[in-house]
Design a protein around this motif. Structure first.
Motif, PDB file in Angstrom:
ATOM      1  N   GLN A  96      -2.685  11.896  11.843  1.00 44.25           N
ATOM      2  CA  GLN A  96      -2.249  12.171  10.471  1.00 44.25           C
ATOM      3  C   GLN A  96      -2.942  13.374   9.844  1.00 44.25           C
ATOM      4  O   GLN A  96      -2.311  14.141   9.115  1.00 44.25           O
ATOM      5  CB  GLN A  96      -2.412  10.933   9.596  1.00 44.25           C
ATOM      6  CG  GLN A  96      -3.843  10.500   9.379  1.00 44.25           C
ATOM      7  CD  GLN A  96      -3.936   9.247   8.529  1.00 44.25           C
ATOM      8  OE1 GLN A  96      -3.022   8.927   7.777  1.00 44.25           O
ATOM      9  NE2 GLN A  96      -5.043   8.547   8.640  1.00 44.25           N
ATOM     10  N   ASP A  97      -4.211  13.557  10.133  1.00 40.16           N
ATOM     11  CA  ASP A  97      -4.925  14.710   9.563  1.00 40.16           C
ATOM     12  C   ASP A  97      -4.509  16.010  10.235  1.00 40.16           C
ATOM     13  O   ASP A  97      -4.308  17.024   9.573  1.00 40.16           O
ATOM     14  CB  ASP A  97      -6.441  14.529   9.678  1.00 40.16           C
ATOM     15  CG  ASP A  97      -6.979  13.503   8.707  1.00 40.16           C
ATOM     16  OD1 ASP A  97      -6.257  13.153   7.750  1.00 40.16           O
ATOM     17  OD2 ASP A  97      -8.112  13.048   8.897  1.00 40.16           O
TER      18      ASP A  97
ATOM     19  N   VAL B  54       0.864  -1.185   0.000  1.00 37.84           N
ATOM     20  CA  VAL B  54       0.000   0.000   0.000  1.00 37.84           C
ATOM     21  C   VAL B  54       0.902   1.238   0.000  1.00 37.84           C
ATOM     22  O   VAL B  54       1.691   1.433   0.923  1.00 37.84           O
ATOM     23  CB  VAL B  54      -0.934   0.022   1.233  1.00 37.84           C
ATOM     24  CG1 VAL B  54      -1.805   1.258   1.232  1.00 37.84           C
ATOM     25  CG2 VAL B  54      -1.775  -1.239   1.279  1.00 37.84           C
ATOM     26  N   ALA B  55       0.784   2.062  -1.027  1.00 36.33           N
ATOM     27  CA  ALA B  55       1.668   3.220  -1.157  1.00 36.33           C
ATOM     28  C   ALA B  55       1.250   4.374  -0.261  1.00 36.33           C
ATOM     29  O   ALA B  55       2.085   5.091   0.281  1.00 36.33           O
ATOM     30  CB  ALA B  55       1.715   3.685  -2.606  1.00 36.33           C
ATOM     31  N   CYS B  56      -0.043   4.576  -0.093  1.00 35.81           N
ATOM     32  CA  CYS B  56      -0.535   5.718   0.673  1.00 35.81           C
ATOM     33  C   CYS B  56      -1.314   5.218   1.883  1.00 35.81           C
ATOM     34  O   CYS B  56      -2.304   4.505   1.741  1.00 35.81           O
ATOM     35  CB  CYS B  56      -1.427   6.597  -0.199  1.00 35.81           C
ATOM     36  SG  CYS B  56      -2.079   8.021   0.680  1.00 35.81           S
ATOM     37  N   LEU B  57      -0.855   5.596   3.055  1.00 33.45           N
ATOM     38  CA  LEU B  57      -1.510   5.163   4.286  1.00 33.45           C
ATOM     39  C   LEU B  57      -2.587   6.135   4.731  1.00 33.45           C
ATOM     40  O   LEU B  57      -3.166   5.981   5.800  1.00 33.45           O
ATOM     41  CB  LEU B  57      -0.476   4.995   5.407  1.00 33.45           C
ATOM     42  CG  LEU B  57       0.708   4.085   5.095  1.00 33.45           C
ATOM     43  CD1 LEU B  57       1.545   3.862   6.341  1.00 33.45           C
ATOM     44  CD2 LEU B  57       0.278   2.773   4.500  1.00 33.45           C
ATOM     45  N   CYS B  58      -2.881   7.112   3.907  1.00 32.07           N
ATOM     46  CA  CYS B  58      -3.913   8.091   4.235  1.00 32.07           C
ATOM     47  C   CYS B  58      -5.272   7.401   4.293  1.00 32.07           C
ATOM     48  O   CYS B  58      -5.671   6.718   3.357  1.00 32.07           O
ATOM     49  CB  CYS B  58      -3.936   9.194   3.190  1.00 32.07           C
ATOM     50  SG  CYS B  58      -5.184  10.446   3.513  1.00 32.07           S
ATOM     51  N   THR B  59      -5.966   7.592   5.398  1.00 39.05           N
ATOM     52  CA  THR B  59      -7.274   6.970   5.575  1.00 39.05           C
ATOM     53  C   THR B  59      -8.407   7.973   5.378  1.00 39.05           C
ATOM     54  O   THR B  59      -9.554   7.565   5.242  1.00 39.05           O
ATOM     55  CB  THR B  59      -7.413   6.381   6.988  1.00 39.05           C
ATOM     56  OG1 THR B  59      -7.319   7.434   7.932  1.00 39.05           O
ATOM     57  CG2 THR B  59      -6.351   5.324   7.248  1.00 39.05           C
ATOM     58  N   GLY B  60      -8.084   9.247   5.416  1.00 34.36           N
ATOM     59  CA  GLY B  60      -9.119  10.263   5.304  1.00 34.36           C
ATOM     60  C   GLY B  60      -9.837  10.520   6.614  1.00 34.36           C
ATOM     61  O   GLY B  60     -10.793  11.281   6.658  1.00 34.36           O
ATOM     62  N   ASN B  61      -9.392   9.884   7.679  1.00 37.35           N
ATOM     63  CA  ASN B  61     -10.018  10.022   8.999  1.00 37.35           C
ATOM     64  C   ASN B  61      -8.957  10.112  10.082  1.00 37.35           C
ATOM     65  O   ASN B  61      -7.787   9.875   9.847  1.00 37.35           O
ATOM     66  CB  ASN B  61     -10.878   8.781   9.322  1.00 37.35           C
ATOM     67  CG  ASN B  61     -12.146   8.720   8.531  1.00 37.35           C
ATOM     68  OD1 ASN B  61     -12.899   9.683   8.490  1.00 37.35           O
ATOM     69  ND2 ASN B  61     -12.378   7.591   7.880  1.00 37.35           N
TER      70      ASN B  61
ATOM     71  N   ASP C  30      -0.524  15.208   1.461  1.00 38.18           N
ATOM     72  CA  ASP C  30      -0.997  16.377   0.722  1.00 38.18           C
ATOM     73  C   ASP C  30      -2.251  16.023  -0.079  1.00 38.18           C
ATOM     74  O   ASP C  30      -2.758  14.900   0.013  1.00 38.18           O
ATOM     75  CB  ASP C  30       0.117  16.958  -0.164  1.00 38.18           C
ATOM     76  CG  ASP C  30       0.555  16.032  -1.284  1.00 38.18           C
ATOM     77  OD1 ASP C  30      -0.206  15.098  -1.646  1.00 38.18           O
ATOM     78  OD2 ASP C  30       1.661  16.241  -1.816  1.00 38.18           O
ATOM     79  N   ASP C  31      -2.737  16.962  -0.869  1.00 35.97           N
ATOM     80  CA  ASP C  31      -3.972  16.751  -1.624  1.00 35.97           C
ATOM     81  C   ASP C  31      -3.869  15.621  -2.635  1.00 35.97           C
ATOM     82  O   ASP C  31      -4.866  15.020  -3.010  1.00 35.97           O
ATOM     83  CB  ASP C  31      -4.391  18.044  -2.335  1.00 35.97           C
ATOM     84  CG  ASP C  31      -4.830  19.112  -1.354  1.00 35.97           C
ATOM     85  OD1 ASP C  31      -5.224  18.758  -0.224  1.00 35.97           O
ATOM     86  OD2 ASP C  31      -4.770  20.304  -1.715  1.00 35.97           O
ATOM     87  N   GLN C  32      -2.671  15.323  -3.101  1.00 30.78           N
ATOM     88  CA  GLN C  32      -2.469  14.228  -4.050  1.00 30.78           C
ATOM     89  C   GLN C  32      -2.138  12.916  -3.334  1.00 30.78           C
ATOM     90  O   GLN C  32      -1.734  11.956  -3.956  1.00 30.78           O
ATOM     91  CB  GLN C  32      -1.336  14.563  -5.043  1.00 30.78           C
ATOM     92  CG  GLN C  32      -1.680  15.630  -6.050  1.00 30.78           C
ATOM     93  CD  GLN C  32      -1.657  17.038  -5.450  1.00 30.78           C
ATOM     94  OE1 GLN C  32      -0.805  17.360  -4.636  1.00 30.78           O
ATOM     95  NE2 GLN C  32      -2.607  17.859  -5.857  1.00 30.78           N
ATOM     96  N   ARG C  33      -2.308  12.907  -2.022  1.00 31.17           N
ATOM     97  CA  ARG C  33      -2.058  11.730  -1.186  1.00 31.17           C
ATOM     98  C   ARG C  33      -0.588  11.318  -1.180  1.00 31.17           C
ATOM     99  O   ARG C  33      -0.239  10.165  -1.019  1.00 31.17           O
ATOM    100  CB  ARG C  33      -2.915  10.532  -1.608  1.00 31.17           C
ATOM    101  CG  ARG C  33      -4.401  10.795  -1.563  1.00 31.17           C
ATOM    102  CD  ARG C  33      -4.845  10.990  -0.140  1.00 31.17           C
ATOM    103  NE  ARG C  33      -6.302  10.921  -0.006  1.00 31.17           N
ATOM    104  CZ  ARG C  33      -6.990  11.732   0.755  1.00 31.17           C
ATOM    105  NH1 ARG C  33      -6.396  12.655   1.441  1.00 31.17           N
ATOM    106  NH2 ARG C  33      -8.283  11.612   0.857  1.00 31.17           N
ATOM    107  N   SER C  34       0.303  12.297  -1.390  1.00 31.03           N
ATOM    108  CA  SER C  34       1.743  12.071  -1.281  1.00 31.03           C
ATOM    109  C   SER C  34       2.178  12.471   0.121  1.00 31.03           C
ATOM    110  O   SER C  34       1.581  13.350   0.744  1.00 31.03           O
ATOM    111  CB  SER C  34       2.511  12.914  -2.302  1.00 31.03           C
ATOM    112  OG  SER C  34       2.162  12.517  -3.607  1.00 31.03           O
ATOM    113  N   LEU C  35       3.228  11.842   0.607  1.00 27.90           N
ATOM    114  CA  LEU C  35       3.710  12.097   1.953  1.00 27.90           C
ATOM    115  C   LEU C  35       4.281  13.505   2.081  1.00 27.90           C
ATOM    116  O   LEU C  35       5.100  13.937   1.277  1.00 27.90           O
ATOM    117  CB  LEU C  35       4.788  11.071   2.321  1.00 27.90           C
ATOM    118  CG  LEU C  35       5.359  11.152   3.730  1.00 27.90           C
ATOM    119  CD1 LEU C  35       4.264  10.912   4.767  1.00 27.90           C
ATOM    120  CD2 LEU C  35       6.474  10.135   3.900  1.00 27.90           C
ATOM    121  N   ASN C  36       3.830  14.233   3.088  1.00 31.46           N
ATOM    122  CA  ASN C  36       4.348  15.550   3.434  1.00 31.46           C
ATOM    123  C   ASN C  36       5.385  15.320   4.524  1.00 31.46           C
ATOM    124  O   ASN C  36       5.045  15.149   5.692  1.00 31.46           O
ATOM    125  CB  ASN C  36       3.207  16.445   3.930  1.00 31.46           C
ATOM    126  CG  ASN C  36       3.691  17.755   4.498  1.00 31.46           C
ATOM    127  OD1 ASN C  36       4.876  18.075   4.469  1.00 31.46           O
ATOM    128  ND2 ASN C  36       2.760  18.529   5.036  1.00 31.46           N
TER     129      ASN C  36
END
Length: 189
Positions: free
Chosen positions: A160-161, A117-124, A167-173
């Motif tokens: 995380q949020d 999984v490249a992006c661990l962003c869950t949106g929550n 970032d908006d493109q789900r890339s790591l900041n």
């Protein structure tokens, strides 16, 4: 007593449709379920998708709460849409084709995923008591900085949020992650 107020007209159709999906896709329900007003399902027990369901690319039902474990590992999921918001036990989504963890549960006692999984962003904001990463291969898609901090993952998911580590493109900041790791090292829980 007005039975129409207690039992909607389509309750038996809904239950039959859900039972058909469970049987057709060999979904193992260890317990019972209740259909909520929003058509999501609360499960009192465990849900498991057997290997025979390995061709599924998405969850066919909308789960809300599962009191036990929710095991959707070993499928071909490309999204976690429909995954429960709360899991009282283990939520395992490893060995799938996920590109992100969007729609992951908000709470789980243990959260398991793999390094593809490249992006661990869950949106929550997520509350996981324990997080485990399965390393399927040596070519990890997870950013190296996060692999180095894997013991901190429950706290990273929680904040995380707030620290805007994606970032908006789900890339790591990296600046956001570095700030969060610094705060964790200083005692943030």
């Amino acid at each position: 007593m007005n039975l129409k107020a207690v039992f909607p007209d389509n309750i038996f159709t809904q239950e039959n449709d859900i039972d058909i999906i469970f049987r057709t896709y060999w979904i193992i329900l260890k317990g019972r379920y209740v259909i909520n007003n929003d058509q999501s399902i609360d499960v009192y027990g465990n849900i498991e998708f057997p290997n025979i369901s390995g061709y599924l690319t998405e969850l066919l039902l909308k789960f809300n709460k599962v009191s036990g474990d929710f095991n959707c590992s070993g499928l071909s999921l490309t999204t976690l849409k429909g995954a429960p918001a709360e899991v009282g036990g283990i939520f395992d989504c490893s060995y799938n084709r996920l590109t992100s963890l969007e729609f992951a549960p908000i709470y789980a006692a243990e959260f398991i995923f793999d390094n593809t999984v490249a992006c661990l962003c869950t949106g929550n904001t997520n509350y996981f008591d324990k997080v485990s990463v399965i390393f399927r291969n040596s070519l990890s898609s997870i950013p190296e900085k996060i692999v180095q901090c894997k013991e901190m993952l429950p706290i990273i998911f929680k904040y995380q949020d707030f620290y805007q580590i994606w970032d908006d493109q789900r890339s790591l900041n990296m600046a956001g992650l570095d700030e969060l790791v610094l705060e964790i090292n200083e005692g943030l829980e």
